[in-house]
Design an enzyme around this catalytic site. Structure first.
Site, PDB file in Angstrom:
ATOM      1  N   ASN A 166      -2.066   0.363   6.672  1.00 33.43           N
ATOM      2  CA  ASN A 166      -1.554  -0.883   7.256  1.00 33.43           C
ATOM      3  C   ASN A 166      -0.707  -1.700   6.277  1.00 33.43           C
ATOM      4  O   ASN A 166      -0.590  -2.907   6.398  1.00 33.43           O
ATOM      5  CB  ASN A 166      -2.704  -1.704   7.866  1.00 33.43           C
ATOM      6  CG  ASN A 166      -3.758  -2.082   6.859  1.00 33.43           C
ATOM      7  OD1 ASN A 166      -3.620  -1.800   5.674  1.00 33.43           O
ATOM      8  ND2 ASN A 166      -4.808  -2.738   7.322  1.00 33.43           N
ATOM      9  N   ARG A 185       2.404  -6.214   9.382  1.00 36.39           N
ATOM     10  CA  ARG A 185       1.684  -5.065   9.937  1.00 36.39           C
ATOM     11  C   ARG A 185       2.231  -4.664  11.301  1.00 36.39           C
ATOM     12  O   ARG A 185       2.275  -3.484  11.633  1.00 36.39           O
ATOM     13  CB  ARG A 185       0.184  -5.361   9.972  1.00 36.39           C
ATOM     14  CG  ARG A 185      -0.436  -5.229   8.574  1.00 36.39           C
ATOM     15  CD  ARG A 185      -1.814  -5.809   8.500  1.00 36.39           C
ATOM     16  NE  ARG A 185      -2.513  -5.437   7.279  1.00 36.39           N
ATOM     17  CZ  ARG A 185      -3.665  -5.998   6.894  1.00 36.39           C
ATOM     18  NH1 ARG A 185      -4.224  -6.936   7.643  1.00 36.39           N
ATOM     19  NH2 ARG A 185      -4.243  -5.611   5.770  1.00 36.39           N
ATOM     20  N   PHE A 228     -15.686   3.648   6.493  1.00 37.46           N
ATOM     21  CA  PHE A 228     -14.318   4.029   6.137  1.00 37.46           C
ATOM     22  C   PHE A 228     -14.054   3.998   4.636  1.00 37.46           C
ATOM     23  O   PHE A 228     -12.923   4.238   4.200  1.00 37.46           O
ATOM     24  CB  PHE A 228     -13.300   3.150   6.887  1.00 37.46           C
ATOM     25  CG  PHE A 228     -13.421   1.664   6.630  1.00 37.46           C
ATOM     26  CD1 PHE A 228     -12.933   1.095   5.459  1.00 37.46           C
ATOM     27  CD2 PHE A 228     -14.014   0.832   7.578  1.00 37.46           C
ATOM     28  CE1 PHE A 228     -13.029  -0.274   5.226  1.00 37.46           C
ATOM     29  CE2 PHE A 228     -14.122  -0.541   7.353  1.00 37.46           C
ATOM     30  CZ  PHE A 228     -13.621  -1.092   6.164  1.00 37.46           C
ATOM     31  N   LYS A 265       0.820  -1.215   0.000  1.00 32.15           N
ATOM     32  CA  LYS A 265       0.000   0.000   0.000  1.00 32.15           C
ATOM     33  C   LYS A 265       0.861   1.275   0.000  1.00 32.15           C
ATOM     34  O   LYS A 265       2.064   1.229   0.261  1.00 32.15           O
ATOM     35  CB  LYS A 265      -0.944  -0.041   1.212  1.00 32.15           C
ATOM     36  CG  LYS A 265      -1.978  -1.173   1.142  1.00 32.15           C
ATOM     37  CD  LYS A 265      -2.968  -1.100   2.300  1.00 32.15           C
ATOM     38  CE  LYS A 265      -4.020  -2.201   2.203  1.00 32.15           C
ATOM     39  NZ  LYS A 265      -5.012  -2.126   3.323  1.00 32.15           N
ATOM     40  N   ARG A 317      -2.160 -14.217   4.776  1.00 31.31           N
ATOM     41  CA  ARG A 317      -2.906 -13.527   5.847  1.00 31.31           C
ATOM     42  C   ARG A 317      -2.136 -13.636   7.170  1.00 31.31           C
ATOM     43  O   ARG A 317      -2.114 -12.700   7.962  1.00 31.31           O
ATOM     44  CB  ARG A 317      -4.306 -14.134   6.005  1.00 31.31           C
ATOM     45  CG  ARG A 317      -5.204 -14.001   4.786  1.00 31.31           C
ATOM     46  CD  ARG A 317      -5.714 -12.617   4.526  1.00 31.31           C
ATOM     47  NE  ARG A 317      -6.606 -12.131   5.562  1.00 31.31           N
ATOM     48  CZ  ARG A 317      -7.309 -10.997   5.466  1.00 31.31           C
ATOM     49  NH1 ARG A 317      -7.231 -10.240   4.363  1.00 31.31           N
ATOM     50  NH2 ARG A 317      -8.084 -10.601   6.445  1.00 31.31           N
ATOM     51  N   HIS A 329      -2.312  -5.373   1.542  1.00 35.85           N
ATOM     52  CA  HIS A 329      -3.599  -6.031   1.349  1.00 35.85           C
ATOM     53  C   HIS A 329      -3.322  -7.484   0.994  1.00 35.85           C
ATOM     54  O   HIS A 329      -2.343  -7.769   0.308  1.00 35.85           O
ATOM     55  CB  HIS A 329      -4.387  -5.394   0.195  1.00 35.85           C
ATOM     56  CG  HIS A 329      -5.486  -6.274  -0.323  1.00 35.85           C
ATOM     57  ND1 HIS A 329      -6.727  -6.301   0.254  1.00 35.85           N
ATOM     58  CD2 HIS A 329      -5.505  -7.205  -1.318  1.00 35.85           C
ATOM     59  CE1 HIS A 329      -7.475  -7.214  -0.378  1.00 35.85           C
ATOM     60  NE2 HIS A 329      -6.756  -7.762  -1.333  1.00 35.85           N
ATOM     61  N   THR A 377      -5.575  -6.714  10.837  1.00 32.02           N
ATOM     62  CA  THR A 377      -5.865  -5.443  10.144  1.00 32.02           C
ATOM     63  C   THR A 377      -5.338  -4.253  10.941  1.00 32.02           C
ATOM     64  O   THR A 377      -4.702  -3.356  10.384  1.00 32.02           O
ATOM     65  CB  THR A 377      -7.388  -5.294   9.957  1.00 32.02           C
ATOM     66  OG1 THR A 377      -7.894  -6.482   9.334  1.00 32.02           O
ATOM     67  CG2 THR A 377      -7.720  -4.086   9.101  1.00 32.02           C
ATOM     68  N   GLU A 413      -9.545 -10.956  -7.630  1.00 32.11           N
ATOM     69  CA  GLU A 413      -8.617  -9.826  -7.456  1.00 32.11           C
ATOM     70  C   GLU A 413      -7.427  -9.937  -8.413  1.00 32.11           C
ATOM     71  O   GLU A 413      -6.967  -8.927  -8.960  1.00 32.11           O
ATOM     72  CB  GLU A 413      -8.163  -9.757  -5.996  1.00 32.11           C
ATOM     73  CG  GLU A 413      -9.329  -9.398  -5.065  1.00 32.11           C
ATOM     74  CD  GLU A 413      -8.968  -9.410  -3.588  1.00 32.11           C
ATOM     75  OE1 GLU A 413      -7.821  -9.761  -3.230  1.00 32.11           O
ATOM     76  OE2 GLU A 413      -9.847  -9.054  -2.789  1.00 32.11           O
ATOM     77  N   TYR A 428     -12.411  -2.149  -4.073  1.00 36.53           N
ATOM     78  CA  TYR A 428     -12.960  -2.211  -2.720  1.00 36.53           C
ATOM     79  C   TYR A 428     -14.490  -2.128  -2.710  1.00 36.53           C
ATOM     80  O   TYR A 428     -15.076  -1.757  -1.685  1.00 36.53           O
ATOM     81  CB  TYR A 428     -12.351  -1.110  -1.856  1.00 36.53           C
ATOM     82  CG  TYR A 428     -10.953  -1.448  -1.339  1.00 36.53           C
ATOM     83  CD1 TYR A 428     -10.757  -2.516  -0.467  1.00 36.53           C
ATOM     84  CD2 TYR A 428      -9.845  -0.699  -1.706  1.00 36.53           C
ATOM     85  CE1 TYR A 428      -9.505  -2.832   0.019  1.00 36.53           C
ATOM     86  CE2 TYR A 428      -8.577  -1.004  -1.217  1.00 36.53           C
ATOM     87  CZ  TYR A 428      -8.412  -2.063  -0.350  1.00 36.53           C
ATOM     88  OH  TYR A 428      -7.169  -2.376   0.132  1.00 36.53           O
TER      89      TYR A 428
END
Ligand code: RTP
Ligand code: MG
Length: 140
Positions: free
Chosen positions: A114, A104, A59, A11, A87, A117, A93, A128, A51
């Site tokens: 964070n 993270r 948010f 990100k 993950r 993704h 998150t 995706e 998204y």
């Protein structure tokens, strides 16, 4: 155990701090192989589309603004149980809740900024991946 592919984004908070290599190293150390990678500036339309599942969440607008605030690196990762493995190495998150050693915990700035993704299911991974990559751009 099955070899899977999952989708990852490094990100804007992370590209801004020059953490692309450090994050990719964590993914590789976790047994994931980068089989496609591209640095892009997402458009507002792309971020809103990507998204779309979150569009009713409070948010959503902040998230879209954040995701277009700078370059991102979109990647396809391959490996044993790649969806769950990714993950795991990403961490929770909210970095405040992330396990030590996770991306993270080490790098994220906040629940929004964070750093990464990762797809949350094999079904979403396929959707995706197809959102950003043509089949011939993925080399396993
Ligand atoms: P991701 O989709 O980015 O891998 O993250 P995730 O599954 O852990 O989290 P998710 O619930 O899908 O939320 C997507 C992203 O939205 C931002 N977020 N902000 N301000 C907030 O309360 C909030 N909650 C989530 C984060 O960037 C999160 O990764
Ligand atoms: Mg998610």
């Amino acid at each position: 155990m099955a070899t899977e592919r999952t989708f990852s984004i490094i990100k804007p908070d992370a590209t801004r701090r020059n953490l692309t290599g450090a994050i990719t190293a964590k993914l590789e150390e976790a047994g994931l192989r980068v089989v496609a990678s591209r640095r892009i500036q997402m458009t507002k339309e792309q971020a809103e589309g990507f998204y779309g599942v979150h569009k009713e969440r409070p948010f959503f607008n902040d998230l879209v603004s954040f995701m277009i605030s700078g370059p991102v690196v979109v990647q396809v990762l391959e490996g044993e149980n790649a969806v769950a493995r990714n993950r795991e190495v990403m961490g929770a998150t909210n970095p405040a809740n992330a396990e030590p050693g996770t991306i993270r915990k080490e790098f994220a700035e906040s629940i929004e900024a964070n750093s990464v993704h990762g797809s949350d299911s094999l079904e979403n991974a396929a959707i995706e991946i197809a959102f950003f990559f043509k089949p011939e751009e993925i080399v396993g």
